[in-house]
Design an enzyme around this catalytic site. Structure first.
Site, PDB file in Angstrom:
ATOM      1  N   GLU A 116      85.857  61.675  83.396  1.00  0.00           N
ATOM      2  CA  GLU A 116      85.091  62.058  82.207  1.00  0.00           C
ATOM      3  C   GLU A 116      84.946  63.562  82.106  1.00  0.00           C
ATOM      4  O   GLU A 116      85.237  64.287  83.059  1.00  0.00           O
ATOM      5  CB  GLU A 116      83.723  61.364  82.207  1.00  0.00           C
ATOM      6  N   LYS A 316      86.894  71.954  88.112  1.00  0.00           N
ATOM      7  CA  LYS A 316      86.456  72.909  87.102  1.00  0.00           C
ATOM      8  C   LYS A 316      87.643  73.656  86.496  1.00  0.00           C
ATOM      9  O   LYS A 316      88.548  74.063  87.203  1.00  0.00           O
ATOM     10  CB  LYS A 316      85.476  73.914  87.719  1.00  0.00           C
ATOM     11  N   CYS A 430      64.840 103.857  72.903  1.00  0.00           N
ATOM     12  CA  CYS A 430      64.580 105.199  72.426  1.00  0.00           C
ATOM     13  C   CYS A 430      63.341 105.084  71.540  1.00  0.00           C
ATOM     14  O   CYS A 430      63.374 104.383  70.526  1.00  0.00           O
ATOM     15  CB  CYS A 430      65.756 105.724  71.611  1.00  0.00           C
TER      16      CYS A 430
END
Ligand code: IVH
Length: 675
Positions: A116, A316, A430
């Site tokens: 899966e 993976k 800033c």
């Protein structure tokens, strides 16, 4: 394996433990991963190998002994009935073969592998009792997790009540992945860009950040989805994982359509190779394939290791990445003054495009990578929108001469003002919002953008040109421009100048809520601006609101309230607001809006569909909102009704029918708002 002496190996073990703990924290708690999964897994393996060679240095707290933790303050915790384990990971097809042969050897009988997709979200455990969802818990540290039931209830694909009469088990737990589909992710980041909130790096971080929200309404807006992939309990309905998933599907859970039972190694490999390519066409992010021994009896026989089952493994996919040289770092100043470091790279090919720049997030990120100019760095695009530097090749640095570490600047690169850092924030700012050029231009660009004042014919280049010529310095200066001035710019004809003036004139009719959004108050995005406009009704009232009055408004928390107070306290902003009134922008809700303001649709989720006769779609949308209702994009079990015009699409009609959601005609809707 590196050839280190015992002493060095010990210090490497300690170093790796510290590093991996930090990476786990950044991934699970901060939702800001600092290294790629691949790099993380590589370091984890190195640590596992070293620990195996030094059993005397074993430590139950080592990251090799527990799964990363996503526990967070502010949530109640619950202990998992069955610990939530992780899966062994591999990136190599040889190791998938090894897994297959290992299982073969251990079982010594025929077996099936259920293949899966590995969904890239965050894991969730759902507990059902007598067909009702009673608890949803995150993985946490694997033993106990955060209780996020209310948030999970907002996910349309997770059933509150099961289908199938008494066909389901009285008590069971089901696990799966909560994820954010690409479409919702892109939309969320687009919104965040508009309000200058930091973007989510990928859908996984966005899903995780969302599920950890304290306010379920925000979770509902973000459109999460789910796939369930593991059923636990006594007397499971089937003898195999696959059968159990089909049963779960019949009870109303969303199960992936792409599961496949394989009977040979070849079939497994074909599945892997097919999805490595095809996953690009899926609506959700995936990061690999999970292989599970299908038979529950065989799963029990194979059993578990400390952190993972022996009956499953994850393969993976390699993220798309490339190695290139960091040439320099530049610093960009946004409209709120936030300073973003950007890496300038030697151009490199990455999944079909040439990459020259990558985001460096903030100063902490640069520090955690210990970046040097001239470093060879890995750049990844994986699921990310903006390419990202994920690792530094330290070996390459050893050979290079005198590389200088990247230093974060301490003054604004545009105006020279010393930078500041606000409490609890990673970014430097800033503070010179009044005269720092990119901040001025950024505010004007935001003001004219489509969702704000929607001034046609103006874009960043024209704003820049006007600014360079000294024609505009803040938003209301736009309203004093003359046709002659505008057409004096290069490539700007009389016709375009007239169009711009017409569009500016028309913007005097833009409703108050959009004017409020256009002002560019930090953290006041489109939705918050609408809520504030409804709650305070005029700019005067908002300007005079106290902290307590602000946070009393639904959805306005400390961060937003403070930012609003700060905005109105600034003398420069007060002057601008005075001019906003003078040039005739809408600074209060219109009569029509005021008259229609009510709570008649409080708590209702309404879908608008079809073509209308009496009002435009946008008008209906704002009617819904000013009457306390919520306009949602798609039909789900939670939709209260559909405001249905002519020619409503057949699939929507069918879905509404199936879920028993009433259709309300234009006339009926207008009547509802009358009394
Ligand atoms: S099964 C004991 N199946 O991957 C086995 N996990 O690295 C339980 N994941 O924590 C997990 N898709 O969050 C399984 N089809 C799938 C999955 C999946 C994604 C995740 C899950 C798990 C992690 C393990």
């Amino acid at each position: 394996m590196m050839d280190l002496f015992g002493q060095e190996e010990e210090s490497r073990i300690l170093e790796l433990r510290k590093l991996l703990d930090e990476y786990n924290h950044m991934y699970y708690v901060q939702n800001r991963p600092v290294v790629s999964d691949f790099e993380f897994d590589r370091l984890m393996r190195e640590l596992q190998d070293l620990e195996a060679r030094h059993p005397e240095l074993a430590d139950p707290n080592s990251p090799t002994q527990h799964v990363g933790s996503d526990l967070e303050k502010g949530f109640r915790q619950a202990v998992h009935q069955y610990p939530m384990l992780s899966l062994d990971n591999t990136y190599s097809q040889e190791e998938v073969q090894d897994f297959f042969h290992r299982v073969e050897g251990l079982l010594n009988e025929p077996f099936e592998i259920c293949c899966e997709l590995k969904f890239d979200g965050l894991s969730i455990s759902l507990v059902y009792h007598e067909g009702k969802l009673v608890q949803a818990v995150t993985r946490g540290d694997g033993v106990k997790g955060d209780v996020v039931t209310e948030n999970v209830r907002t996910i349309a694909s997770i059933p509150h009540t099961l289908k199938g009469g008494s066909g389901y088990l009285d008590d069971f737990e089901i696990r799966g992945e909560v994820l954010m589909p690409w479409a919702s992710f892109d939309e969320l980041n687009r919104q965040r860009e508009l309000s200058e909130e930091p973007l989510f790096a990928n859908p996984r971080n966005a899903a995780s950040g969302t599920l950890k929200q304290q306010n379920p309404r925000i979770v509902a807006e973000r459109k999460l989805d789910s796939y369930l992939y593991y059923l636990l309990g006594e007397d499971l309905p089937g003898n195999s994982h696959y059968e159990n998933m089909q049963a779960a599907k019949s009870w109303g859970f969303q199960i992936s359509e792409h599961m496949k039972v394989c009977r040979s190694l070849q079939e497994v490999m074909d599945y892997i190779n097919y999805w490595d390519e095809e996953r690009r066409n899926l609506p959700v992010a995936t990061d690999g394939i999970v292989l599970k021994v299908n038979s529950i009896r065989q799963q029990k026989n194979l059993g578990y290791k400390a952190k993972s089952p022996r009956w499953a493994i994850a393969y993976k996919f390699q993220a798309e990445k490339a190695l290139t040289k960091l040439e320099s770092v530049s610093f960009q100043v946004g409209r709120t003054g936030a300073v973003t470091p950007v890496a300038n790279l030697a151009p490199v090919q990455l999944s079909g495009t040439v990459v020259k720049r990558a985001t460096l997030n903030n100063a902490n990120f640069i520090e955690s990578l210990d970046l040097h100019i001239g470093d060879m760095v890995s750049v990844e695009k994986g699921g990310e929108i903006i390419p990202k530097i994920t690792a530094v090749d330290l070996d390459a640095r050893k050979g290079a001469q005198n590389l200088q570490p990247v230093r974060f600047i301490d003054r604004c690169p545009e105006c020279g003002t010393p930078l500041v850092r606000y409490e609890g924030e990673a970014a430097f700012y800033c503070p010179n919002s009044a005269t720092c050029p990119p901040q001025i231009k950024g505010r004007i660009e935001h003001f004219i953008s489509r969702k704000a004042m929607n001034i046609d014919g103006l874009g960043p280049e024209t704003v820049d040109a006007f600014y360079q010529q000294g024609m505009i310095n803040e938003i209301t200066d736009l309203y004093s421009l003359s046709e002659l001035e505008i057409s004096s710019l290069d490539r700007m004809g009389t016709k375009s100048a007239q169009n711009i003036l017409k569009s500016l004139d028309e913007s005097r009719k833009v409703p108050f809520e959009r004017v409020l959004f256009a002002l560019g108050i930090r953290f006041v995005g489109e939705t918050v601006a609408k809520i504030l406009a409804r709650a305070f009704k005029s700019l005067d009232a908002l300007e005079n609101a106290t902290y307590d009055e602000l946070i009393a408004v639904d959805e306005v928390g400390d961060k937003i309230a403070r930012s609003i107070l700060e905005y109105f306290q600034s003398p420069a902003n007060r002057i601008i607001l005075e001019r906003v009134r003078q040039v005739g922008l809408q600074t209060r809700l219109s009569e029509v809006q005021m008259a229609s303001l009510s709570d008649r649709l409080q708590g209702k989720s309404i879908v608008i569909s079809g073509v209308f006769m009496h009002h435009s779609r946008d008008e209906y949308k704002s009617m819904i909102e000013s009457n306390g209702g919520k306009n949602v994009g798609s039909i789900s079990a939670k939709t209260s009704f559909i405001l249905a015009g002519d020619n409503m699409g057949p699939s929507k009609k069918e879905k509404a029918n199936k879920l028993g959601i009433p259709l309300v005609s234009e006339e009926e809707f207008l009547k509802m708002l009358e009394n």
